[in-house]
Design an enzyme around this catalytic site. Structure first.
Site, mmCIF file in Angstrom:
data_model
loop_
_atom_site.group_PDB
_atom_site.id
_atom_site.type_symbol
_atom_site.label_atom_id
_atom_site.label_comp_id
_atom_site.label_asym_id
_atom_site.label_seq_id
_atom_site.Cartn_x
_atom_site.Cartn_y
_atom_site.Cartn_z
ATOM 1 N N ASP A 30 11.293 0.126 -1.439
ATOM 2 C CA ASP A 30 10.516 0.746 -2.532
ATOM 3 C C ASP A 30 11.193 1.915 -3.240
ATOM 4 O OD1 ASP A 30 8.766 -1.088 -1.500
ATOM 5 O OD2 ASP A 30 7.168 0.339 -1.062
ATOM 6 N N VAL A 38 11.542 4.718 0.853
ATOM 7 C CA VAL A 38 10.427 5.658 0.773
ATOM 8 C C VAL A 38 9.092 4.901 0.818
ATOM 9 C CG1 VAL A 38 11.797 7.286 -0.572
ATOM 10 C CG2 VAL A 38 10.425 5.615 -1.788
ATOM 11 N N THR A 39 8.040 5.637 1.206
ATOM 12 C CA THR A 39 8.131 6.922 1.882
ATOM 13 C C THR A 39 8.190 6.698 3.387
ATOM 14 O OG1 THR A 39 5.737 7.242 2.021
ATOM 15 C CG2 THR A 39 6.870 8.142 0.088
ATOM 16 N N GLN A 60 8.973 7.311 23.287
ATOM 17 C CA GLN A 60 8.757 6.440 24.439
ATOM 18 C C GLN A 60 9.854 5.373 24.571
ATOM 19 O OE1 GLN A 60 4.477 5.466 25.258
ATOM 20 N NE2 GLN A 60 4.195 6.198 23.147
ATOM 21 N N LYS A 79 5.990 -6.879 -2.796
ATOM 22 C CA LYS A 79 4.943 -6.835 -1.779
ATOM 23 C C LYS A 79 3.683 -6.160 -2.341
ATOM 24 C CE LYS A 79 6.916 -2.627 0.331
ATOM 25 N NZ LYS A 79 5.781 -1.722 0.251
ATOM 26 N N LYS A 123 1.700 -2.124 1.984
ATOM 27 C CA LYS A 123 2.660 -1.124 2.449
ATOM 28 C C LYS A 123 3.790 -1.754 3.248
ATOM 29 C CE LYS A 123 -0.201 1.765 0.640
ATOM 30 N NZ LYS A 123 0.050 2.139 -0.774
ATOM 31 N N CYS A 137 5.447 3.197 3.748
ATOM 32 C CA CYS A 137 6.023 1.858 3.682
ATOM 33 C C CYS A 137 7.179 1.647 4.647
ATOM 34 C CB CYS A 137 6.447 1.554 2.251
ATOM 35 S SG CYS A 137 5.033 1.489 1.120
ATOM 36 N N GLU A 143 6.777 -2.255 -4.089
ATOM 37 C CA GLU A 143 5.318 -2.368 -3.956
ATOM 38 C C GLU A 143 4.710 -2.503 -5.345
ATOM 39 O OE1 GLU A 143 1.303 0.003 -2.434
ATOM 40 O OE2 GLU A 143 3.286 0.831 -1.981
#
Length: 227
Positions: free
Chosen positions: A26, A159-160, A204, A131, A134, A164, A74
């Protein structure tokens, strides 16, 4: 096989150049350029524009070595039939999706503001994924394109960071791809959101993926290509 290793967090990422793709998320004029929709909403677009040069360096090397490159945008159909009412109404904006904005109708495919910035514009052979949401996998043919090419690893820029980019990385993880984000190749209107989004990706033991930087990515790509 052209194997490589990218220095990253939470640990180094092993990859095969032949099964790796660069995904530029994007980098559209309405989001990144002064005078666009993003700035119209009161955002400081310089916080996004700082990612352009690192993105360009990575993109240039990817093209030089023949890495598969994909771009996303987007946006919605001109008739708005793919725009959920919830998305249209959210934020109670006076000027929102489909309305006339600084660079044409906002987030409408084919409008100037919807298109990718000149600095990172796609070249022949680089698919552009339009798309409606997002994530780059939702309601697009991205998954089929990647699987047809045998892609296993994604280098995700754009971005951002928290919207997205993060959504696409999470989608990629659920579909069995390894995804790495070079932190300087992404940006947010809210620096604290960028930090949190990157922390979530690498937390994690890399629950969603890896985080590195453009230099590490470029060094690793060049080294793998030289084999």
């Amino acid at each position: 096989m052209k194997l490589g290793k990218i220095f990253a967090e939470p640990y180094d990422l092993d990859f095969d150049l032949d099964t790796t793709a660069l995904v530029m998320i994007d980098m559209q004029r309405d989001f990144v350029e002064p005078g666009g929709f993003g700035e119209m909403l009161g955002n400081n677009v310089s916080l996004l524009r700082s990612s352009i040069e690192p993105c360009k360096r990575v993109l240039d090397v990817a093209r030089e070595i023949g890495l598969f490159v994909i771009h996303t945008r987007e946006g919605h159909r001109a008739d708005l039939t793919d725009l959920p009412l919830t998305k249209k109404e959210r934020g109670h904006l006076k000027t929102g999706i489909g309305d006339a904005g600084p660079m044409g109708r906002i987030l409408i495919r084919g409008e100037i503001g919807h298109d990718i910035i000149p600095e990172l514009y796609p070249i022949f052979g680089e698919p552009v994924i339009d798309k409606p949401g997002k994530g780059a996998f939702y309601d697009t043919d991205l998954l089929g394109i990647l699987r047809n090419r045998g892609i296993k690893t994604l280098i995700v820029c754009g971005v951002t960071t928290e919207v997205c980019v993060n959504t696409t990385v999470r989608e990629a993880n659920d579909r069995g791809f390894n995804a790495l984000v070079p932190e300087d190749c992404t940006g947010s209107y809210f620096p604290e959101f960028k930090k949190s989004a990157l922390d979530m990706i690498k937390a994690q033991g890399g629950i969603f993926g890896w985080v590195s930087n453009s230099k590490n990515v470029i060094d690793a790509l060049k080294k793998a290509a030289s084999q």
